[in-house]
Scaffold this motif. Structure first.
Motif, mmCIF file in Angstrom:
data_model
loop_
_atom_site.group_PDB
_atom_site.id
_atom_site.type_symbol
_atom_site.label_atom_id
_atom_site.label_comp_id
_atom_site.label_asym_id
_atom_site.label_seq_id
_atom_site.Cartn_x
_atom_site.Cartn_y
_atom_site.Cartn_z
ATOM 1 N N ASP A 122 -17.597 26.687 -31.374
ATOM 2 C CA ASP A 122 -16.462 27.226 -30.531
ATOM 3 C C ASP A 122 -15.041 26.742 -30.482
ATOM 4 N N ARG A 144 -12.434 31.680 -25.116
ATOM 5 C CA ARG A 144 -11.238 32.314 -24.356
ATOM 6 C C ARG A 144 -9.896 32.305 -24.946
ATOM 7 N N ARG A 145 -9.739 31.299 -25.769
ATOM 8 C CA ARG A 145 -8.278 30.935 -26.582
ATOM 9 C C ARG A 145 -8.546 30.838 -27.853
ATOM 10 N N LYS A 150 -11.725 36.659 -31.578
ATOM 11 C CA LYS A 150 -11.875 36.561 -30.095
ATOM 12 C C LYS A 150 -13.033 37.104 -29.632
#
Length: 308
Positions: free
Chosen positions: A5, A33-34, A27
Motif C-alpha cells: 500500500d 486513499r492518497r 488509486k
C-alpha cells in the motif's frame, strides 16, 4: 520491504489520458486513499510518470525537481496556438532543409530564459494559464530560468504538408524541471526564421528513473510493480543507516544526533533499508522534512493500523 500500500509506481502513460486520470487508475487499483504524481505530462504526451502511493506521496516533494529527458518529433515551418499538434495552426511560413538547425540548437542549449507555452499548467494569479486561455483571456507569461543540458537532433526529414514545405526533426533533450519542450520547439522554429511545434512527445527519464522500468498503465499490479520508499529515496538522496533505539526514535519523530556531512537532505533508513525519514542537519541533530508513518514501516507497523 514496504507493504504493497506504500511506495512508488513507474507508469508508461498512454496518449489521450491526463496525468491526473492516470493517478485515478492507480488509486482505484491499489485501494490507497492518497495517490499523486511527481510531474505532469500533457494528455497528448506519453511516457514516464512517477506516481506515489500511500506514504509514497510524501516522497514526491523530493522527486518533482528532478531533471527530465524527452524524445520528440518537432515540425519546423508551422506554428500552432498550443505549440503542439493539438492546437490550431496560426502561422505557416514553411521551412526548407537549408536552415541552420545546428546553430539554432546551440543557441537554445544551456541556461536560458524561456517563456512557457501559453496553454500550460503555469498558474497566473492562482489560475492555470490554460484555463485563462479557454476563458478567452489574453495570457502573457513571464520568462523563467531553465537549463537544457543536452539537445540532440537525430534525424531531419524535409517534406511537404498541405502545400507547405516543412522540416521534421527527431530530437532528444535533457532538461531541468519546469522546461517546456513545446516552448523549445516554438523557439527552435523562431531561431531558424520560421515557426515550430511538437508533433509527438515522450518522456524517457525522470532523474534516475527510466521508462524501460515502467509498466503500461492498464497492466499495473501493486504486488508486482510497487517500489519501496527506501529504494526510491536512495536513488535521489544520500543515505544514513539508523539502528536500534535511534531508529525507533526517528520513526516517532524524535530528533537524534546527526552524522556530520555536507548534505542538504539525507534519507534515514533502518537496517532493513526501509525509509524512516528525510532530514536536514541542524545544530548537530537531524531535523525532519518528512517522517514515514508507522504503518508504512514494517518494523513498527504493528503499532498502528494500515493507512490504505
Amino acid at each position: 520491504m514496504i507493504g504493497q500500500d506504500h511506495g512508488v509506481v513507474l507508469v508508461d502513460k498512454p496518449a489521450g489520458k491526463s496525468s491526473q486520470a492516470a493517478v485515478q487508475v492507480i488509486k482505484r487499483a491499489s485501494g490507497a486513499r492518497r495517490v499523486g504524481h511527481a510531474g505532469t505530462l500533457d494528455p497528448a504526451a506519453t511516457g514516464l510518470l512517477v506516481i506515489g502511493v500511500g506514504a509514497g506521496t510524501r516522497l514526491l516533494t523530493f522527486l518533482v525537481g528532478l531533471p527530465k529527458t524527452y524524445r520528440a518529433i518537432v515540425r519546423l515551418g508551422v506554428g500552432t496556438d498550443t505549440d503542439d499538434a493539438e492546437g490550431t495552426v496560426t502561422f505557416t511560413p514553411g521551412c526548407g532543409a537549408h536552415v541552420d538547425v545546428s546553430g539554432a540548437v546551440a543557441q537554445l542549449s544551456g541556461q536560458q530564459l524561456q517563456v512557457p507555452a501559453t496553454v500550460s499548467a503555469v498558474k497566473v494569479a492562482g489560475k492555470r494559464a490554460y484555463q485563462r486561455v479557454r476563458d478567452g483571456e489574453d495570457v502573457d507569461l513571464p520568462p523563467r530560468q531553465v537549463t537544457v543540458d543536452e539537445f540532440r537532433v537525430e534525424n531531419q526529414a524535409p517534406t511537404v504538408v498541405d502545400g507547405i514545405p516543412v522540416l521534421d526533426l527527431d530530437i532528444e533533450v535533457a532538461v531541468s524541471s519546469g522546461t517546456y519542450v513545446r516552448a523549445l520547439a516554438r523557439d527552435l522554429g523562431l531561431a531558424v526564421g520560421s515557426a515550430g511545434h511538437v508533433r509527438q512527445l515522450r518522456r524517457t527519464l525522470v532523474g534516475p528513473f527510466r521508462l524501460s522500468d515502467a509498466v503500461a498503465l492498464d497492466e499495473w499490479s501493486p504486488r508486482r510493480r510497487l517500489q519501496s520508499l527506501g529504494a526510491v529515496a536512495a536513488e535521489v538522496l544520500p543515505t544514513r543507516i539508523i539502528s536500534g533505539d535511534e531508529a525507533w526514535a526517528v520513526a516517532h519523530g524524535q530528533r537524534i544526533p546527526a552524522e556530520p556531512g555536507p548534505v542538504e537532505k539525507v534519507a534515514l533508513l533502518n537496517d532493513d533499508d526501509d525509509l524512516l525519514a528525510v532530514a536536514s542537519i541542524e545544530e548537530g541533530r537531524y531535523r525532519y522534512a518528512m517522517v514515514v508513518p508507522l504503518p508504512a514501516i514494517p518494523a513498527f507497523s504493528a503499532e498502528s493500523g494500515s493507512l490504505g
